[in-house]
Design an enzyme around this catalytic site. Structure first.
Site, PDB file in Angstrom:
ATOM      1  CG  ASP A   4      -4.648   0.443  -3.583  1.00  0.00           C
ATOM      2  OD1 ASP A   4      -3.648  -0.070  -3.070  1.00  0.00           O
ATOM      3  OD2 ASP A   4      -4.757   0.597  -4.815  1.00  0.00           O
ATOM      4  CG  ASP A   7      -6.615  -4.116  -5.293  1.00  0.00           C
ATOM      5  OD1 ASP A   7      -5.946  -4.943  -5.938  1.00  0.00           O
ATOM      6  OD2 ASP A   7      -6.114  -3.340  -4.458  1.00  0.00           O
ATOM      7  CG  ASP A  24      -6.316  -1.311  -7.786  1.00  0.00           C
ATOM      8  OD1 ASP A  24      -5.989  -2.348  -8.372  1.00  0.00           O
ATOM      9  OD2 ASP A  24      -6.223  -1.170  -6.561  1.00  0.00           O
TER      10      ASP A  24
END
Length: 657
Positions: free
Chosen positions: A546, A344, A550
């Site tokens: 995080d 990410d 996600d």
């Protein structure tokens, strides 16, 4: 299995930040029950040996040898009988039966030697397990036993740290450890929080800053409001997670245990056949029984059973000491299989603390820069997203009065909607504009101007009509390029960037970090689709995020790691592993450590198989002395156990780094 944490332990003295992140506790050898029984059996064996070898009367050595059998064999024998009641054949019981069989045909010394060596190997395993537990439970030593709580009337009370409640205010004097997770209400100081965040230097803490239980206060005095129950502190959750991990079993271990039961039954059948067939053919009882007992000993799969879990548990404990919480042995084994990584962007590769760089009210909106920022800050105020916090922080910096919002709704990967002063305010990505980007040329022009240098554009709409665009920028984490390069070396493939950010911002960051494969402008469900494509291509994908937007991708990956943000609840619950310190360099390190653990498992299985096959062949083809068979069998078991526990050392982590 790791043991439950000890409570009520006195706090150690404060220490300076150093290389070792966690104090090391070492269980005393005789504090382990198995070692006490083994020591007693060994002492009795040594006392009985001289009169036995000197052919003294039996009454001088027989009671001592009987005591050896009792002290060294009672524990494993009873555990084996309990397992037998559950229709499980335990190798411990087979060892005790073999020792009693040797004694029954007059080989009292050989049987006692088997008991002593078997008890000693069991004690070594128990000590090694306790040392594994020590490496994790040492985290609890960081928590102080007491805290100074301030009452409503200002008086100070010294209370056990475990009795603190959310909302309490505590006083932390210079040099003391912080009693609980919370936020600074007053005062300023430097706090050594290396054990939680990994920062080598003390961090300045002022009003509004977060502090963690067990960190060491510097020269100032702090008033801290407790925000987490002591049982839910970062330290407590770290220990709980690693102890929970020790209670799980990896697929390799489960396979070994399934095979063990069938193998043990076959081994017993072989022992009976090796005893009965020669007797029916006219063989002498004593040597036939000894040979059968020797076969039972050397063919027992003790080393095979011990081959898998010690390396994986040692790797879990070592990773936990260095701020990576792996939730199970299954996860550690999967981490060792990873050959692709998806990363990410915001909060993972970047610091996750973006700032507002551009404020563009649209012509005709009637809003000033301050007015546009006020609307956005009011709508985003309830949100915990990094971009929302940046907008709220920018409004505070300008000294703006932000009105309260109602009917707040957050849609992951899209934006937020709230009612501010009776008007519907929406803050989100330009890609989610009603009617598409083509129907809002002014917004598109402003967004393109912002996104050109690699920034993120955020559109603010009032009652459904766009009124302005904000530009946001984030910085890569320290060490992010090195971490990306290390992930490429470990897995053999360059990571993939998966982000909901715009393609320009994603490409700008990817160029800085050396990432080529970029998937941008993704909703959470789109990230899941990308991971599914990689998995269908035969890749074992690690997703790193995080733990907020996600979460679907973290759940869909082969295995997942969350940047924990000091142990955020969502990260701890969703991901398979959590990087407590938000340090990217630990991710390739834990992958390398997991690979080391898998290599040690393979080594152990090979060593165990070689010893078993070699000793069994010797016993069947020739005459293997019982003491030598005992030494070979138990020696291989101890060797396999200690080989796996090599990953407990700090040097193992340094090699992985």
């Amino acid at each position: 299995m790791l043991l439950p944490p000890t409570v009520g332990r006195s706090a150690p003295t404060a220490r300076a930040a150093g290389d070792r992140p966690v104090p090391r506790r070492r269980t005393r050898v005789l504090a382990v029950r198995e070692s006490r029984w083994a020591a007693a059996a060994l002492a009795l064996f040594v006392l009985a040996l001289p009169p036995y070898l000197l052919h003294a009367p039996a009454w001088t050595w027989a009671p001592l040898y009987a005591a050896v059998y009792a002290t060294g064999g009672w524990g494993p024998g009873w555990a084996g009988l309990q397992a037998l009641r559950n229709r499980t054949l335990d190798v411990d019981l087979l060892m005790v039966v073999a020792a009693l069989g040797a004694a029954a045909v007059g080989q009292v010394l050989d049987g006692a030697l088997l008991i002593v060596i078997f008890a000693t190997s069991g004690a070594l395993e128990a000590i090694a397990t306790a040392r594994t537990a020590d490496s994790v439970r040492g985290l609890l030593d960081l928590a102080p036993a007491t805290a100074s709580r301030l009452a409503d009337d200002g008086t100070e009370q010294t209370v056990p740290a475990g009795e603190l409640a959310v909302g309490d205010t505590i006083l932390v004097r210079p040099g003391e450890r912080v009693g609980g997770d919370g936020r600074v209400l007053g005062g300023a100081s430097e706090v050594d929080q290396a054990t939680i965040t990994g920062e080598s230097l003390p961090v300045v803490k002022e009003s509004g800053d977060e502090v963690f239980a067990g960190t060491v206060n510097g020269t100032g005095m702090l008033r801290v409001k407790v925000e987490r129950d002591p049982a839910d502190s970062v330290l407590a959750r770290i220990v709980a997670m690693v102890e929970q991990a020790s209670r799980t079993k990896a697929p390799t271990q489960l396979l070994v245990e399934r095979i063990e039961q069938r193998y043990s039954l076959a081994m017993v059948a072989g022992t009976v056949a090796l005893f009965a067939v020669p007797l029916l053919a006219g063989a002498v009882l004593r040597p036939t029984l000894l040979r059968a007992m020797t076969f039972m000993i050397v063919a027992s799969p003790c080393a095979v059973v011990l081959a898998t879990m010690p390396p994986l548990l040692a790797a879990i404990a070592t990773a936990g000491r260095h701020g990576v919480l792996v939730k199970s042995a299954l996860v550690m084994e999967r981490l060792g299989q990873v050959d692709a990584v998806a990363l990410d962007k915001t909060g993972t590769l970047t610091e996750g603390t973006p700032r507002v760089t551009d404020i563009h009210p649209l012509t005709g909106s009637g809003l000033t820069e301050d007015g546009l920022l006020t609307l956005a800050a009011a709508a985003e105020h309830p949100s915990e997203h990094p971009l929302a916090r940046a907008i709220a922080r920018a409004a505070r910096t300008r000294g703006l009065r932000v009105p309260s919002a109602e009917d707040f709704v957050s849609i992951a990967g899209t934006g937020v909607t709230a009612t501010v002063d009776g008007h519907a305010v929406t803050v989100g990505s330009p890609a989610r504009l009603p009617g598409g980007r083509a129907s809002h040329p002014a917004v598109v022009a402003a967004a393109n101007e912002v996104e050109g240098p690699g920034r993120t554009a955020v559109v603010v709409a009032l009652d459904g009509a766009p009124v302005g665009v904000l530009g946001m920028a984030d910085r890569p984490r320290d060490g992010a390029p090195a971490a990306v390069a290390a992930l490429t070396r470990v897995t053999g493939a360059a990571p993939v960037l998966v982000t909901g950010d715009n393609p320009a911002a994603a490409a700008h960051l990817a160029a800085e970090l050396g990432i080529v494969d970029i998937r941008a402008d993704l909703l959470p469900r789109d990230k899941v689709t990308v991971l599914a494509e990689l998995r269908h291509a035969g890749r074992r994908v690690l997703m790193v995020g995080d733990g907020i937007n996600d979460a679907p991708a973290l759940a869909a990956a082969h295995t997942s790691v969350a940047m924990g943000r000091a142990g955020s609840d969502l990260a701890l619950e969703t991901a398979d592993a959590v990087v407590v310190r938000d340090e990217l360099a630990t991710i390739p390190a834990v992958l390398a450590l997991a690979r080391q653990a898998r290599h040690l498992v393979v080594q152990n299985l090979v060593v165990a198989a070689v010893f078993i096959v070699g000793l069994v062949a010797w016993d069947l083809a020739g005459t293997l002395p019982l003491p030598l068979g005992v030494a070979g069998h138990e020696g291989s078991t101890v060797l396999v156990g200690l080989n796996g526990l090599r990953l407990l050392s700090d040097s193992a982590w340094r090699r992985a780094r």
